[in-house]
Write a protein that holds these residues in place. Structure first.
Motif, mmCIF file in Angstrom:
data_model
loop_
_atom_site.group_PDB
_atom_site.id
_atom_site.type_symbol
_atom_site.label_atom_id
_atom_site.label_comp_id
_atom_site.label_asym_id
_atom_site.label_seq_id
_atom_site.Cartn_x
_atom_site.Cartn_y
_atom_site.Cartn_z
ATOM 1 N N ALA A 43 1.037 7.684 6.169
ATOM 2 C CA ALA A 43 1.738 6.554 6.911
ATOM 3 C C ALA A 43 2.967 6.100 6.343
ATOM 4 N N VAL A 44 3.028 6.253 5.076
ATOM 5 C CA VAL A 44 4.131 5.709 4.033
ATOM 6 C C VAL A 44 4.828 6.845 3.269
ATOM 7 N N PRO A 45 5.996 6.785 2.874
ATOM 8 C CA PRO A 45 6.811 7.596 2.007
ATOM 9 C C PRO A 45 5.956 7.603 0.598
ATOM 10 N N PHE A 46 6.098 8.701 -0.062
ATOM 11 C CA PHE A 46 5.081 8.911 -1.039
ATOM 12 C C PHE A 46 5.967 8.312 -2.479
ATOM 13 N N VAL A 47 5.326 8.461 -3.655
ATOM 14 C CA VAL A 47 5.983 8.023 -4.709
ATOM 15 C C VAL A 47 7.117 8.558 -4.946
ATOM 16 N N GLN A 48 8.233 8.019 -5.716
ATOM 17 C CA GLN A 48 9.192 8.587 -6.369
ATOM 18 C C GLN A 48 9.151 9.034 -7.800
ATOM 19 N N PRO A 49 10.062 9.550 -8.266
ATOM 20 C CA PRO A 49 9.813 9.941 -9.968
ATOM 21 C C PRO A 49 9.909 8.691 -10.776
ATOM 22 N N ASP A 50 10.560 7.846 -10.408
ATOM 23 C CA ASP A 50 10.661 6.621 -11.366
ATOM 24 C C ASP A 50 9.811 5.435 -10.847
ATOM 25 N N ASP A 54 7.794 -2.421 -6.569
ATOM 26 C CA ASP A 54 8.078 -2.739 -5.077
ATOM 27 C C ASP A 54 7.019 -1.956 -4.137
ATOM 28 N N TYR A 55 6.698 -0.812 -4.839
ATOM 29 C CA TYR A 55 6.052 0.469 -4.004
ATOM 30 C C TYR A 55 4.609 -0.420 -3.507
ATOM 31 N N PHE A 56 3.915 -1.127 -4.516
ATOM 32 C CA PHE A 56 2.540 -1.660 -4.159
ATOM 33 C C PHE A 56 2.661 -2.525 -2.900
ATOM 34 N N PHE A 86 -3.098 4.532 1.033
ATOM 35 C CA PHE A 86 -2.644 3.746 -0.148
ATOM 36 C C PHE A 86 -3.412 2.530 -0.277
ATOM 37 N N GLU A 87 -4.637 2.578 -0.758
ATOM 38 C CA GLU A 87 -5.686 1.380 -0.483
ATOM 39 C C GLU A 87 -5.512 0.366 -1.575
ATOM 40 N N ALA A 88 -5.270 -0.868 -1.123
ATOM 41 C CA ALA A 88 -5.445 -2.159 -1.881
ATOM 42 C C ALA A 88 -7.084 -2.518 -1.917
ATOM 43 N N GLY A 89 -7.538 -2.580 -3.559
ATOM 44 C CA GLY A 89 -8.778 -2.656 -3.422
ATOM 45 C C GLY A 89 -9.268 -3.905 -3.444
ATOM 46 N N ASP A 90 -10.527 -4.255 -3.614
ATOM 47 C CA ASP A 90 -11.106 -5.706 -3.622
ATOM 48 C C ASP A 90 -10.613 -6.671 -4.841
ATOM 49 N N VAL A 91 -10.529 -5.959 -5.824
ATOM 50 C CA VAL A 91 -9.977 -6.537 -7.073
ATOM 51 C C VAL A 91 -8.201 -6.918 -6.902
ATOM 52 N N PRO A 92 -7.746 -7.903 -6.883
ATOM 53 C CA PRO A 92 -6.406 -7.974 -7.063
ATOM 54 C C PRO A 92 -5.583 -7.167 -7.969
ATOM 55 N N GLY A 93 -4.659 -6.406 -7.716
ATOM 56 C CA GLY A 93 -3.932 -5.639 -8.385
ATOM 57 C C GLY A 93 -4.440 -4.318 -8.785
ATOM 58 N N VAL A 94 -5.556 -4.083 -8.093
ATOM 59 C CA VAL A 94 -6.038 -2.731 -8.235
ATOM 60 C C VAL A 94 -6.046 -1.904 -6.803
ATOM 61 N N TYR A 95 -5.429 -0.469 -7.352
ATOM 62 C CA TYR A 95 -5.033 0.376 -6.060
ATOM 63 C C TYR A 95 -5.566 1.626 -6.120
ATOM 64 N N GLU A 124 1.707 9.090 -10.487
ATOM 65 C CA GLU A 124 0.578 8.374 -9.888
ATOM 66 C C GLU A 124 -0.242 7.407 -10.798
ATOM 67 N N LYS A 125 -0.259 7.734 -12.154
ATOM 68 C CA LYS A 125 -1.040 6.728 -12.850
ATOM 69 C C LYS A 125 -0.387 5.215 -12.994
ATOM 70 N N PHE A 126 0.732 5.345 -12.494
ATOM 71 C CA PHE A 126 1.320 3.871 -12.573
ATOM 72 C C PHE A 126 0.941 3.083 -11.573
ATOM 73 N N TYR A 127 0.518 3.937 -10.348
ATOM 74 C CA TYR A 127 -0.026 3.182 -9.133
ATOM 75 C C TYR A 127 -1.273 3.030 -8.945
ATOM 76 N N PHE A 128 -2.053 4.023 -9.377
ATOM 77 C CA PHE A 128 -3.442 4.203 -8.740
ATOM 78 C C PHE A 128 -4.602 4.084 -10.080
ATOM 79 N N ARG A 129 -5.732 3.481 -9.686
ATOM 80 C CA ARG A 129 -6.783 3.496 -10.780
ATOM 81 C C ARG A 129 -7.422 4.568 -10.104
#
Length: 272
Positions: A43-50, A54-56, A86-95, A124-129
């Protein structure tokens, strides 16, 4: 039974993209598809190289708009839909990068991507657990469906787990654009099908996003490695194929790889 891969171009307008995805799910169901796969984070654009903090802002809960649409189409048509968000987890700041399997509208499985790249322009390691569980197999009628996500197709252990757990269909939602991966894209997916005696559905996005050009090639593969259906390479599409599930048993009799495994010799795979 018919299997289908939805190929989709994502835009900055999430609502419009979800609407097109819903139309493609309707089209697949109207053609008789019983299991339909959407692309990775469709449903959303995917991550860019940098990395971009704001992607969160694009993250959503499991009951957000993407899955709400997928569950609705699954219920409306009485089909199985595998949705990726792109799931926002139950714990704030965990995706998480999550795949959700709906059977007749009911959420049966949430699989979170456990192998995450930080290469070839995909940080992707920057964005997702990373997820912490092995792939599940969901029973839909007489069919077992398991899912791995994009980069995980480079790790054959995961698709083998799906086969060992009784799966007959492997779903692989992807966001694949890099040239090194395109060279081996279909080779890898055909290999998963052959080595495990599985039908494989792969759904990729298509079109340009920032510096990336997603190459499509969404397809359905048979357990002999045949490409049974493939989407066009220039826009939204549905690749749909009628399959005979009896081919699973016959392919595994002709190539009895699961029978001839020697797991007692594989300790080093997890020890190193």
């Amino acid at each position: 039974m018919k299997l289908a891969a939805v190929q989709l171009r994502a835009t900055d307008d999430r609502t419009e993209t979800i609407g097109r995805a819903g139309d493609l799910l309707d089209a697949a169901a109207d053609q008789g598809a019983g299991i339909v796969l959407l692309p990775e984070l469709f449903a959303v654009p995917f991550v860019q190289p940098d990395p971009d903090p704001d992607y969160f802002e694009l993250a959503e809960r499991l009951d957000g708009p993407s899955n709400t649409m997928a569950a609705d189409r699954s219920r409306r048509h009485g089909i199985t839909v595998v949705s990726s968000i792109f799931e926002a987890g139950d714990v704030p700041g965990v995706y998480f990068n999550a795949a959700c399997t709906y059977v007749a509208g009911e959420l049966k499985s949430v699989y979170r991507k456990s192998h995450l790249p930080f290469s070839n322009g995909f940080p992707e390691k920057f964005y997702f657990r990373p997820g912490g569980t092995e792939p599940e197999v969901v029973q839909t009628g007489e069919t077992g469906v398991g899912t791995i996500i994009c980069y995980e197709r480079h790790f054959p252990e995961l698709s083998r787990i799906v086969a060992l757990r009784g799966g007959s269909v492997l779903c692989v939602p992807v966001a694949s654009a890099s040239a090194p991966m395109r060279e081996v894209f279909q080779l890898e997916l055909r290999a998963h099908a052959v080595f495990n005696g599985l039908f494989v559905i792969c759904a990729n996005r298509v079109g340009s996003e920032g510096v990336k050009d997603y190459f499509g090639m969404s397809a359905v593969y048979g357990p002999d490695g045949d490409i049974l259906a493939q989407a066009s390479d220039d826009g939204d599409d549905v690749a749909i194929a009628e399959v005979d599930l009896e081919l699973i048993a016959s392919s595994r009799r002709r190539r009895p790889f699961l029978r001839d495994r020697r797991p007692e010799l594989y300790d080093r795979l997890t020890a190193m």
